[in-house]
Design a protein around this motif. Structure first.
Motif, PDB file in Angstrom:
ATOM      1  N   VAL A  46       5.995  -4.049   2.531  1.00 39.97           N
ATOM      2  CA  VAL A  46       5.600  -2.636   2.460  1.00 39.97           C
ATOM      3  C   VAL A  46       4.212  -2.428   3.015  1.00 39.97           C
ATOM      4  O   VAL A  46       3.282  -3.190   2.723  1.00 39.97           O
ATOM      5  CB  VAL A  46       5.606  -2.161   0.992  1.00 39.97           C
ATOM      6  CG1 VAL A  46       5.123  -0.712   0.905  1.00 39.97           C
ATOM      7  CG2 VAL A  46       6.982  -2.286   0.378  1.00 39.97           C
ATOM      8  N   GLY A  47       4.075  -1.398   3.814  1.00 37.71           N
ATOM      9  CA  GLY A  47       2.760  -0.885   4.188  1.00 37.71           C
ATOM     10  C   GLY A  47       2.472   0.355   3.377  1.00 37.71           C
ATOM     11  O   GLY A  47       3.382   1.145   3.121  1.00 37.71           O
ATOM     12  N   VAL A  48       1.225   0.501   2.963  1.00 38.62           N
ATOM     13  CA  VAL A  48       0.883   1.662   2.151  1.00 38.62           C
ATOM     14  C   VAL A  48      -0.225   2.455   2.822  1.00 38.62           C
ATOM     15  O   VAL A  48      -1.246   1.891   3.229  1.00 38.62           O
ATOM     16  CB  VAL A  48       0.432   1.236   0.740  1.00 38.62           C
ATOM     17  CG1 VAL A  48      -0.038   2.452  -0.061  1.00 38.62           C
ATOM     18  CG2 VAL A  48       1.563   0.530  -0.003  1.00 38.62           C
ATOM     19  N   ILE A  49       0.008   3.747   2.936  1.00 36.48           N
ATOM     20  CA  ILE A  49      -1.055   4.651   3.371  1.00 36.48           C
ATOM     21  C   ILE A  49      -1.466   5.454   2.151  1.00 36.48           C
ATOM     22  O   ILE A  49      -0.695   6.260   1.623  1.00 36.48           O
ATOM     23  CB  ILE A  49      -0.573   5.566   4.518  1.00 36.48           C
ATOM     24  CG1 ILE A  49      -0.296   4.694   5.742  1.00 36.48           C
ATOM     25  CG2 ILE A  49      -1.611   6.635   4.822  1.00 36.48           C
ATOM     26  CD1 ILE A  49       0.214   5.463   6.942  1.00 36.48           C
ATOM     27  N   GLN A  50      -2.681   5.163   1.687  1.00 37.33           N
ATOM     28  CA  GLN A  50      -3.168   5.763   0.453  1.00 37.33           C
ATOM     29  C   GLN A  50      -4.205   6.825   0.795  1.00 37.33           C
ATOM     30  O   GLN A  50      -5.226   6.524   1.405  1.00 37.33           O
ATOM     31  CB  GLN A  50      -3.797   4.645  -0.416  1.00 37.33           C
ATOM     32  CG  GLN A  50      -4.510   5.121  -1.660  1.00 37.33           C
ATOM     33  CD  GLN A  50      -5.350   4.018  -2.294  1.00 37.33           C
ATOM     34  OE1 GLN A  50      -5.346   2.867  -1.829  1.00 37.33           O
ATOM     35  NE2 GLN A  50      -6.075   4.346  -3.347  1.00 37.33           N
ATOM     36  N   PHE A  51      -3.916   8.070   0.408  1.00 34.84           N
ATOM     37  CA  PHE A  51      -4.923   9.124   0.548  1.00 34.84           C
ATOM     38  C   PHE A  51      -5.638   9.218  -0.790  1.00 34.84           C
ATOM     39  O   PHE A  51      -5.004   9.533  -1.816  1.00 34.84           O
ATOM     40  CB  PHE A  51      -4.267  10.458   0.891  1.00 34.84           C
ATOM     41  CG  PHE A  51      -3.594  10.470   2.232  1.00 34.84           C
ATOM     42  CD1 PHE A  51      -4.333  10.713   3.391  1.00 34.84           C
ATOM     43  CD2 PHE A  51      -2.226  10.235   2.355  1.00 34.84           C
ATOM     44  CE1 PHE A  51      -3.718  10.717   4.642  1.00 34.84           C
ATOM     45  CE2 PHE A  51      -1.598  10.240   3.596  1.00 34.84           C
ATOM     46  CZ  PHE A  51      -2.344  10.478   4.746  1.00 34.84           C
ATOM     47  N   ILE A  76       1.820  -6.226  -2.156  1.00 32.79           N
ATOM     48  CA  ILE A  76       1.402  -5.792  -0.819  1.00 32.79           C
ATOM     49  C   ILE A  76       0.276  -6.739  -0.381  1.00 32.79           C
ATOM     50  O   ILE A  76      -0.312  -7.436  -1.195  1.00 32.79           O
ATOM     51  CB  ILE A  76       0.893  -4.326  -0.776  1.00 32.79           C
ATOM     52  CG1 ILE A  76      -0.318  -4.146  -1.712  1.00 32.79           C
ATOM     53  CG2 ILE A  76       2.000  -3.362  -1.143  1.00 32.79           C
ATOM     54  CD1 ILE A  76      -0.952  -2.760  -1.611  1.00 32.79           C
ATOM     55  N   SER A  77      -0.019  -6.720   0.916  1.00 36.74           N
ATOM     56  CA  SER A  77      -1.179  -7.497   1.346  1.00 36.74           C
ATOM     57  C   SER A  77      -2.222  -6.523   1.870  1.00 36.74           C
ATOM     58  O   SER A  77      -1.903  -5.404   2.320  1.00 36.74           O
ATOM     59  CB  SER A  77      -0.792  -8.511   2.411  1.00 36.74           C
ATOM     60  OG  SER A  77      -0.917  -7.949   3.687  1.00 36.74           O
ATOM     61  N   GLY A  78      -3.483  -6.899   1.773  1.00 40.54           N
ATOM     62  CA  GLY A  78      -4.586  -6.018   2.135  1.00 40.54           C
ATOM     63  C   GLY A  78      -4.470  -5.473   3.542  1.00 40.54           C
ATOM     64  O   GLY A  78      -4.789  -4.315   3.798  1.00 40.54           O
ATOM     65  N   GLU A  79      -3.998  -6.298   4.460  1.00 41.58           N
ATOM     66  CA  GLU A  79      -3.871  -5.839   5.856  1.00 41.58           C
ATOM     67  C   GLU A  79      -2.850  -4.717   5.992  1.00 41.58           C
ATOM     68  O   GLU A  79      -2.845  -4.001   6.988  1.00 41.58           O
ATOM     69  CB  GLU A  79      -3.448  -6.999   6.774  1.00 41.58           C
ATOM     70  CG  GLU A  79      -4.513  -8.038   7.000  1.00 41.58           C
ATOM     71  CD  GLU A  79      -4.583  -9.025   5.849  1.00 41.58           C
ATOM     72  OE1 GLU A  79      -3.736  -8.930   4.933  1.00 41.58           O
ATOM     73  OE2 GLU A  79      -5.486  -9.878   5.854  1.00 41.58           O
ATOM     74  N   ASN A  80      -2.000  -4.574   4.994  1.00 38.38           N
ATOM     75  CA  ASN A  80      -0.962  -3.543   5.070  1.00 38.38           C
ATOM     76  C   ASN A  80      -1.282  -2.323   4.224  1.00 38.38           C
ATOM     77  O   ASN A  80      -0.415  -1.511   3.924  1.00 38.38           O
ATOM     78  CB  ASN A  80       0.377  -4.134   4.658  1.00 38.38           C
ATOM     79  CG  ASN A  80       0.774  -5.257   5.587  1.00 38.38           C
ATOM     80  OD1 ASN A  80       0.290  -5.323   6.729  1.00 38.38           O
ATOM     81  ND2 ASN A  80       1.618  -6.155   5.112  1.00 38.38           N
ATOM     82  N   LEU A  81      -2.550  -2.216   3.864  1.00 41.84           N
ATOM     83  CA  LEU A  81      -2.988  -1.075   3.056  1.00 41.84           C
ATOM     84  C   LEU A  81      -4.071  -0.318   3.808  1.00 41.84           C
ATOM     85  O   LEU A  81      -5.065  -0.911   4.229  1.00 41.84           O
ATOM     86  CB  LEU A  81      -3.550  -1.589   1.712  1.00 41.84           C
ATOM     87  CG  LEU A  81      -4.218  -0.562   0.795  1.00 41.84           C
ATOM     88  CD1 LEU A  81      -3.236   0.536   0.369  1.00 41.84           C
ATOM     89  CD2 LEU A  81      -4.769  -1.267  -0.456  1.00 41.84           C
ATOM     90  N   ALA A  82      -3.838   0.990   3.993  1.00 43.84           N
ATOM     91  CA  ALA A  82      -4.864   1.831   4.611  1.00 43.84           C
ATOM     92  C   ALA A  82      -5.312   2.865   3.584  1.00 43.84           C
ATOM     93  O   ALA A  82      -4.478   3.572   3.019  1.00 43.84           O
ATOM     94  CB  ALA A  82      -4.310   2.534   5.846  1.00 43.84           C
ATOM     95  N   GLN A  83      -6.622   2.905   3.339  1.00 41.14           N
ATOM     96  CA  GLN A  83      -7.170   3.872   2.370  1.00 41.14           C
ATOM     97  C   GLN A  83      -7.930   4.927   3.146  1.00 41.14           C
ATOM     98  O   GLN A  83      -8.922   4.631   3.807  1.00 41.14           O
ATOM     99  CB  GLN A  83      -8.068   3.148   1.374  1.00 41.14           C
ATOM    100  CG  GLN A  83      -7.314   2.065   0.596  1.00 41.14           C
ATOM    101  CD  GLN A  83      -8.118   1.490  -0.547  1.00 41.14           C
ATOM    102  OE1 GLN A  83      -9.309   1.203  -0.399  1.00 41.14           O
ATOM    103  NE2 GLN A  83      -7.466   1.283  -1.692  1.00 41.14           N
ATOM    104  N   ILE A  84      -7.490   6.157   3.010  1.00 40.98           N
ATOM    105  CA  ILE A  84      -8.021   7.236   3.849  1.00 40.98           C
ATOM    106  C   ILE A  84      -8.621   8.325   2.969  1.00 40.98           C
ATOM    107  O   ILE A  84      -7.954   8.819   2.058  1.00 40.98           O
ATOM    108  CB  ILE A  84      -6.893   7.817   4.729  1.00 40.98           C
ATOM    109  CG1 ILE A  84      -6.313   6.712   5.612  1.00 40.98           C
ATOM    110  CG2 ILE A  84      -7.378   8.991   5.545  1.00 40.98           C
ATOM    111  CD1 ILE A  84      -5.094   7.136   6.415  1.00 40.98           C
ATOM    112  N   GLY A  85      -9.868   8.681   3.251  1.00 43.09           N
ATOM    113  CA  GLY A  85     -10.534   9.748   2.501  1.00 43.09           C
ATOM    114  C   GLY A  85     -11.498   9.224   1.452  1.00 43.09           C
ATOM    115  O   GLY A  85     -11.985   9.985   0.621  1.00 43.09           O
TER     116      GLY A  85
END
Ligand SMILES: [Ca+2]
Ligand SMILES: [Ca+2]
Ligand SMILES: [Ca+2]
Ligand SMILES: [Ca+2]
Ligand SMILES: [Ca+2]
Ligand SMILES: [Ca+2]
Ligand SMILES: [Ca+2]
Ligand SMILES: [Ca+2]
Ligand SMILES: [Ca+2]
Ligand SMILES: [Ca+2]
Ligand SMILES: [Ca+2]
Ligand SMILES: [Ca+2]
Lengths: 316, 316, 316, 316, 316, 316
Positions: free
Chosen positions: E144-149, E178-187
């Motif tokens: 899983v990739g996660v896009i976290q707003f 999940i792995s850190g490379e697959n997590l994007a934290q935006i905002g």
């Protein structure tokens, strides 16, 4: 505290994470001889206000709002760990308004005389407190330039009553505490000021920037221009931040709210930009009435503005 | 008032500065034969509203909000000193909704017939009042173009109940009071209208601009295009301003609020731009419910919109 | 208004039933030489208040609350149709608190000098206004007895600041405007006053009735006793009604609310009972802050208290 | 629901204790042929209201408030386990007020015709709904006696507009749906009604009890007297409960609140007392506007009133 | 329902226009074997929250807010008519917080196992629910990739208490869900996170975008970059939307509000952009506390976010 | 503080009258070995609550409400000048509810072990805290009698979840910390408890007094009877005050409000009456949620209840 299990001092239940330091934790009671980078004092006076105002409750609300912020800026990569020396509040008399303004002047005179800190945060109160504060500041620090963020000129005459929150800059000019050329008013809004005061500002050589100017010239350029001008003319620069410069959507807790104002991001970036300048060493924040605010939003912006000032002072 | 010291008429304590004139002070009760540049009338009807609405309280709230503004524009350098002739409000029956819509039509017919002023301000009420007002307007002034700021088409069928605040433009089109080509709807929001009404708008030749259009084409270009088109087709132009065109952060006091709308600055600039056009001579403002508003924010925007209209008429 | 159909003056939409007269309709602007049974004046001063107070908005709120009542008492079988001459409000300076108290004294001196009416209604403001009003009243009408409904003695010293809303009766006693034997304080609450002021009241011969006294002696007996005593000692009787005498459940809009107070029915009956006495000819109502009230409940009680006074004067 | 672990139907998280049954759980959707002891229907109409009213939201709010109560009375020692057949709500047109009153009449006619239950609960809406409901009720059940708890007579003329929430009993009398001798109005408040309507009530033979009567005669005696009178004159008795009979401290959510009213305990005991009478078989509850209520207090009283009615019917 | 005239099921009076379909009408109770394009489930847990939170009420509030939207997008020209299968809510224990997190994991495991729909909407609850949801999701769907707003990293340590709403992504990383490379934290906002957690994010390879990054890089570019990166690394993408990523003016109903955040339009466009990507198949929305929201504004944004997701899936 | 003029510690501006001592000023931080007459501790736990509750904020709100009271009782003629030793609050974990209940037990065990004071004030928190507090109390002081003011039995089973605020007395009975014969429940309300728990109370020999009992027997007689009974059976008496025993008009800030409850005066007199008994030496106050209260009314009653307890201990 004792060997009683689980006991802690009375107060709001605050979750404590060992790696997180809240900005409010930087507040450290000032005592004689203590020196530091930042100092803070409350000026809880709002009875001079033309409109009904509970701005005297703002110093407490803004200090509380500091609990919402941690000390770390990921954008700048710095952790703001300098203490903020908290001088407390100046004590106000319940019925002597003009005497209170004199008290503020005396208290600030003594406080600036300590030379305890490099940068000063003054928490109003209504805008009338800036008269006392800036007057004491200029007597101690020399020629002062003022960058005022405000929807209003605050240049009203005093014959119709006052001194109120509508008159501080008029009195400072009449007093020669500041000169018009050393005052920049940013965020002045249409249909929020009388022609007479706009004309007076112009006559005195005040730099006036309307909301349209901010849209067309940009805040960054306005500030660059004014800082360049002031740095050659004055010894120190003082920011006077009237929260009603913000649009009502972003600062619902000011007595005089309205549409067509600044958004909070533009303001917060502006404070950062100005604070980077070495001659900038003071900011007052006024016109927040916590009794009419929505979820302390306006006090939260105020606390953030102080942090942005500190961030500016941490840029190498 | 008498030789009693310090006596003044009952009412809100209002600080009076001799150099400041408030926009509310421009309101002057209309009487027969009085002529002027601006006229204002309240249409306090909101029982037709589909959702629970206290928009009938808006005329009073908007007039009161005019007290928050002074008459001077520093940006334009003009002081708006023309009086606004206040016709008062049209009287509504508590239970006869359709009869009330007829009353509004009759009242507005008589008011326009006075030709007392050059520019008309109609304060709703819910959007159903625009049917009555525009119909009377078109009968008096000739072929009408309408620029409608709204999140909604307001083109609902009337078989399911009504006429409501969802039907005014449908009825005006069916009546031939206006033609679709002479109607521009600006600020239409996704997921806020049914496909059937979007299709109807297209069939009728209505110009529809969504929020995405505003972002990509810009409001300035949209208005320039529509004014150019309308000035050749119609005798007079009427602005119908449904406050819910604004994002909920900027207009919290509309019954049908939501995100993704316009900010207040874009709207206020748009009113100014349109009002400069010589064929524009009327504006109605609807869908403000003061009983659910936050600190009268939405009525403050409405009052400012009227002032922006006046400012547009003061551009030489 | 004109021959425009359906037009009415601007203002709140008010349903008009031809058989119903609202108490607010009894308000009639006073002009020189006009005489009547009842007169009313607003004293919109609340900056002397120890706690943050918007009681300056109460005169307007109480007048508005009169719109909620019709003129007819079925219980007494009388229709109160005497007009209430409305003198308007006394004008306050934004920053001169002590000067404002002098203004109130001057204004009330001139108003009482008109002898325009038989009974006076003074709408505060905070309780500090009673000093000015009672002083002027006693100078005009002679020896005054005061029946004060209040949770507090209002006998504070003035060295710690003031004169505030905590000092009016202290100042009246020190002035000899009234004497302690002619002052009855009813509704004094435990843990709401300092021992020093309780002792001072006793030394001055003030009649003090606590909430426990009301429960055990009954309000009817207390009032009968005090009226009997006062009618022999004084020329005229003045009621000073501090709304915080009520329990917080019945008067949520006072700055100093708390439990353990009076219910509104007991108070309203008391006003009726006192007003029946021929020497009673004035009442002031203070300490209502409409900005913190719930649905204007407290102003509604105030308006009802005035009507109960009028009802008392209509008993044959 | 499925074999998915922990899944439950969407909705408010409600703690479920196996031994506790909530009154709301007694609500059971009515279907053709279902019979029972209690039935309930919503009449969500409030556009006829003279003052701005969201009473159309009350049926939902009152049903929800039933969730706050369990079925057991320790005082009486009975567990109220009879279901309440819920008929749903009658559907209203957005703009046809008079037509809606006809709809209510038609719907209630059909509902009463089912004879599905022994006791009927009608949830308004404003007080105008009682006209439709009582008219249909009397046509089905015969000669009706009405016990109206109300601060107002609701006997206004209809020439000035209407039928509104001020006219239901006038219309029922004029219609001969009820006769004046069979109407008892309890809780009528001074200065809340015009003389003309008080006189009309007297002429029609209505029994009128003021708040003073309740204090001096007591509610128990008033009800005993009226029930004795009615039981000989009528076939069935209907309670019409206008929540504004309560003091504003106990029912803050009515459009027309004021002081000097009943406390909730007196009202709840009264409902119990009346409901014990075998001829009593219906109650309507009106004039609750959940949009202005404080924490649904007024709807909570309404739900409790229904339960007290059920308790009355469970006394052997 | 029956042959009773005008009867409808109990509930809010909702005006029904035959051509308009509300998004809430798309909600269809899920039953075994039912398949569809969209599914929704409520995770009403907020007791883990560090600050006082009523986010457990959000699933109901967001479903209700869907009633404010119709199904048609004029901008895209599509009508969203696919049903949303509503699984209901997962049931929570009143005192077992950690057990509740396990329940959420079990429930979501079973729900994902149904493979009933192509796209999943999870309504929190506080942010702690994302741990359970994403863990179950990854176990079913693969990498899983996660896009976290979010304004916050949510990477707190769990030794100081928890697992709370401050720890979900820490736990997912430690779990290898999940792995850190697959997590994007935006905002991510300045002064809202501790240095330790910022550093931890960096160490783990998390992509962190601050509010300044959004201003300078633009949201569109950030998302394009991250989607490009993720599409090569993961099987499926999950959006985790913490509403406090928005500025307090746009999302007043989050426990942790503040200035300097995103505006709602930027967020809504971002959701649309992301949802267009075929690997994106889930979104959770958390941290809305309806008990402190203003007019359900924040729930309205949440409902709109879901619709934007659906719109993204309707782009051909 | 320093020789800076007018400086005072930061905090709310509080007017200081030299003759007035506020009850809050009696609060004195406890330290080892300090002894006194009164002691106070906060138990800020409300996550066990069945309904959403912010009662964890009550200890702070009640302490603040003490600032509204002065120390003098005119009715008794005593000035309450004994300090209240403030132990602070017990620290709660954000996610471990049952562990928190254990913490409360441990903390209270240690606190009672200090034997620092003669009388103990425990500020909740929801009612679950009474289990921990009474258990620790009984272990230290011997056989305990409890007088519980409450609308509810709080005797729920714990199989359905918990221990919650619905179970404290069930657990104390099952634990044998107290016996049923030594528990008096006063103010139990109809339709607020399940039959099963009423029956359980009876089986256990609990004295149950309903609101009807209070009306018919009177509170004074109930308390006299129960104190007489308890004084022979137990060593010490503990008052457990659940604020929801009050009617919603008097305690709007409890999660479970409703009509038909006690008025605040009856409660405050009851506390005084009970506290006079020499065996009474503790009181807890629970179920106040300041986040939903109106103007802190409910916390004001709580502070007054503590003062009434102190007054009872000052009767010679
Ligand atoms: Ca200013
Ligand atoms: Ca300003
Ligand atoms: Ca519209
Ligand atoms: Ca619209
Ligand atoms: Ca007083
Ligand atoms: Ca007082
Ligand atoms: Ca009625
Ligand atoms: Ca009524
Ligand atoms: Ca988060
Ligand atoms: Ca967050
Ligand atoms: Ca309890
Ligand atoms: Ca309870």
């Amino acid at each position: 505290m004792s060997n009683i299990r689980h006991l802690k001092p009375a107060g709001k239940a605050i979750f404590k994470d060992r790696y997180t330091k809240k900005v409010k934790e930087l507040l450290t009671g000032w005592e004689n001889e203590k020196k530091g980078k930042f100092g803070l004092v409350g000026l809880p006076l709002s009875k001079p206000s033309i409109s009904h105002s509970g701005a005297s409750f703002a110093p407490e609300a803004i200090r509380d709002a500091m609990q919402s912020y941690s000390t770390y800026s990921g954008e700048l990569g710095v952790d703001l760990l300098d203490p903020i020396l908290d001088f407390g509040d100046l004590e106000m008399n319940p019925t002597e308004i003009v005497e209170n303004q004199r008290r503020l002047y005396e208290g600030m005179t003594d406080i600036f005389a300590t030379e305890a800190v490099e940068n000063w945060f003054m928490l109003g109160g209504d805008h009338s407190i800036s008269y006392s504060s800036i007057k004491a500041f200029s007597e101690h620090y020399g020629k002062v330039g003022v960058i005022q963020f405000d929807a209003h000129h605050d240049l009203r005459n005093t014959e119709d009553g006052g001194p109120t929150n509508g008159t501080p800059f008029r009195r400072l000019l009449e007093d020669h505490s500041i000169s018009g050329e050393n005052l920049a008013q940013i965020g002045i809004r249409d249909f929020t000021n009388a022609k007479a005061y706009h004309d007076y500002a112009k006559e005195q050589g005040v730099s006036v920037y309307s909301m349209a100017d901010i849209r067309y010239i940009t805040m960054t350029n306005i500030l660059a221009r004014e800082l360049r001008k002031l740095e050659e003319r004055v010894d120190v620069i003082y920011i006077s931040l009237d929260m009603d410069v913000l649009d009502q959507a972003f600062a619902p807790g000011c007595p005089a709210i309205g549409p067509g104002g600044m958004d909070s991001n533009t303001l917060l970036e502006a404070i950062f930009q100005v604070a980077k300048h070495p001659k900038v060493m003071a900011i007052d924040i006024v016109e927040i009435d916590p009794t009419i605010d929505i979820r302390n939003m306006t006090s939260r912006v105020a606390a953030y503005a102080i942090i942005q000032f500190m961030k500016g002072k941490n840029v190498k």
